[in-house]
Design a protein around this motif. Structure first.
Motif, short mmCIF file in Angstrom:
data_model
loop_
_atom_site.label_atom_id
_atom_site.label_comp_id
_atom_site.label_asym_id
_atom_site.label_seq_id
_atom_site.Cartn_x
_atom_site.Cartn_y
_atom_site.Cartn_z
N SER A 196 99.17 59.45 22.61
CA SER A 196 98.38 59.25 21.12
C SER A 196 97.00 58.86 21.55
N ALA A 197 96.26 58.70 20.38
CA ALA A 197 94.96 58.43 20.47
C ALA A 197 94.87 56.84 21.05
N ASN A 198 95.67 55.94 20.27
CA ASN A 198 95.96 54.57 20.98
C ASN A 198 96.24 54.62 22.34
N ALA A 199 97.00 55.34 22.85
CA ALA A 199 97.57 55.14 23.95
C ALA A 199 96.73 55.81 24.99
N LEU A 200 96.07 56.79 24.66
CA LEU A 200 94.86 57.38 25.68
C LEU A 200 93.86 56.66 25.84
N LEU A 201 93.29 55.99 24.87
CA LEU A 201 92.16 54.94 24.67
C LEU A 201 92.48 53.71 25.67
N LYS A 202 93.97 53.23 25.46
CA LYS A 202 94.28 52.13 26.41
C LYS A 202 94.35 52.55 27.63
N TYR A 203 95.07 54.03 28.27
CA TYR A 203 95.03 54.27 29.29
C TYR A 203 93.83 54.43 30.04
N ILE A 204 92.45 55.04 29.38
CA ILE A 204 91.28 55.15 29.98
C ILE A 204 90.69 53.66 30.24
N THR A 205 90.84 52.81 29.47
CA THR A 205 90.17 51.42 29.45
C THR A 205 90.99 50.72 30.53
N ASP A 206 92.16 50.89 30.82
CA ASP A 206 93.08 50.22 31.79
C ASP A 206 92.62 50.88 33.33
N VAL A 207 92.49 52.44 33.18
CA VAL A 207 91.95 53.02 34.62
C VAL A 207 90.39 52.34 34.84
N VAL A 208 89.73 52.36 33.90
CA VAL A 208 88.26 51.91 34.33
C VAL A 208 88.15 50.28 34.63
N GLY A 209 89.08 49.65 33.99
CA GLY A 209 89.32 48.09 34.21
C GLY A 209 89.91 47.72 35.71
N THR A 210 90.74 48.77 36.08
CA THR A 210 91.24 48.56 37.41
C THR A 210 90.43 49.00 38.52
N PHE A 211 89.88 49.99 38.06
CA PHE A 211 88.64 50.49 39.21
C PHE A 211 87.77 49.36 39.29
N SER A 212 87.16 48.64 38.33
CA SER A 212 85.98 47.75 38.36
C SER A 212 86.46 46.19 38.32
N ALA A 213 87.91 46.14 38.72
CA ALA A 213 88.33 44.72 38.54
C ALA A 213 87.67 43.63 39.08
N SER A 214 87.24 44.01 40.51
CA SER A 214 86.52 43.07 41.17
C SER A 214 84.98 42.88 40.84
N VAL A 215 84.46 43.45 40.11
CA VAL A 215 83.05 43.61 39.61
C VAL A 215 82.76 43.15 38.16
N PRO A 216 82.05 42.14 37.82
CA PRO A 216 81.64 41.73 36.52
C PRO A 216 80.98 43.06 35.98
N ILE A 217 81.36 43.36 34.64
CA ILE A 217 80.85 44.34 33.50
C ILE A 217 79.37 44.08 33.49
N GLY A 218 78.81 45.25 33.87
CA GLY A 218 77.25 45.49 33.63
C GLY A 218 76.69 45.94 32.68
N ASP A 219 77.35 46.64 31.90
CA ASP A 219 76.86 47.42 30.68
C ASP A 219 77.83 47.34 29.78
N ASP A 220 77.78 47.19 28.45
CA ASP A 220 78.80 47.71 27.24
C ASP A 220 79.50 48.97 27.64
N GLN A 221 80.96 48.73 27.21
CA GLN A 221 81.61 50.04 27.51
C GLN A 221 82.39 50.29 26.21
N THR A 222 82.07 51.49 25.35
CA THR A 222 82.61 52.03 24.29
C THR A 222 83.35 53.36 24.46
N CYS A 223 84.57 53.42 23.94
CA CYS A 223 85.14 54.71 23.83
C CYS A 223 85.65 54.97 22.60
N VAL A 224 85.76 56.21 22.10
CA VAL A 224 86.50 56.69 20.69
C VAL A 224 87.03 57.92 21.31
N VAL A 225 88.53 57.94 20.62
CA VAL A 225 89.36 58.93 21.14
C VAL A 225 89.84 59.68 19.60
#
Length: 230
Positions: A196-225
């Motif tokens: 679903s839109a909510n599930a896909l949004l969460k999946y994308i943000t989780d994948v990105v979050g896991t990828f950059s888990a060891s690095v502080p966020i350097g820029d705002d991250q916005t996503c709409v599905v």
């Protein structure tokens, strides 16, 4: 406070949006407008970070709300916002802005883009992700920029994903960026699983979050599905 607390409840469609600021305030936002048989959704990314970007994004949000009252065409909207942004905001401040207008009955989507990463269309019938390659200067760079639009048909099971550059450029280990290829792969996998839109949004943000888990966020991250129901 500029962003919607809930998504419009529209039969046949599901929408989900998320903004993760790099600091307490930021320069990204997203918004929805539902009226007259159409749904418009947008994301914006103002140059700069924190309060430097937060004040211009409040001004831009007000301009957008005012312009949307007259239900303009996308080309008219982009041209008008561009002139206003060029006139009102400081010379070094510009706005990356993307809007999609969805005809709910015809199931067509018209897209305009001023400097944002391209949107992606997961086509369920083909099982593939297509880049919606339309773009121009960010708003405010040149007062008389011409903005074109792109129209696509959408069908049951399709997903359309809009992201700010903070998602694509999220840093992982050894300063490697998340990148477009990983984003396309993630959207494709989620689309094939029928998320679903909510599930896909969460999946994308989780994948990105896991990828950059060891690095502080350097820029705002916005996503709409946007999801089209089966």
């Amino acid at each position: 406070g500029l962003m919607p607390k809930t998504a419009p409840n529209i039969s046949g469609y599901e929408i989900a949006g998320h903004c993760l600021p790099a600091e307490q305030v930021g320069g990204d936002f997203f918004q929805y407008f539902a009226r007259d048989g159409q749904l418009s959704l947008c994301i914006a990314d103002v140059t700069g970070h924190a309060m430097e970007a937060a004040i211009p994004v409040v001004l831009f949000s007000g301009m957008l709300e005012t312009q949307m009252e007259s239900n303009p065409s996308l080309q008219t909207l982009f041209s008008s916002l561009n002139r206003s942004t060029h006139r009102i905001l400081e010379a070094r401040t510009c706005v990356c802005f993307q809007m999609a207008q969805l005809d709910l009955e015809a199931r067509t989507l018209r897209l305009g883009n001023a400097g944002c990463p391209y949107a992606y269309h997961y086509r369920a019938q083909m099982g593939e992700v297509v880049e919606l390659g339309i773009g121009a200067y960010p708003l405010g760079v040149k007062a008389e920029t011409e903005y074109e639009t792109l129209e696509i048909a959408i069908a049951a099971g399709d997903r359309v994903v809009f992201c700010s550059d903070g998602v694509v450029e999220a840093l992982g280990a050894e300063d490697e960026i998340f990148g477009y290829d990983r984003l396309v792969e993630t959207i494709g996998k989620g689309g094939k699983e029928g998320l679903s839109a909510n599930a896909l949004l969460k999946y994308i943000t989780d994948v990105v979050g896991t990828f950059s888990a060891s690095v502080p966020i350097g820029d705002d991250q916005t996503c709409v599905v946007l999801a089209v129901d089966e």
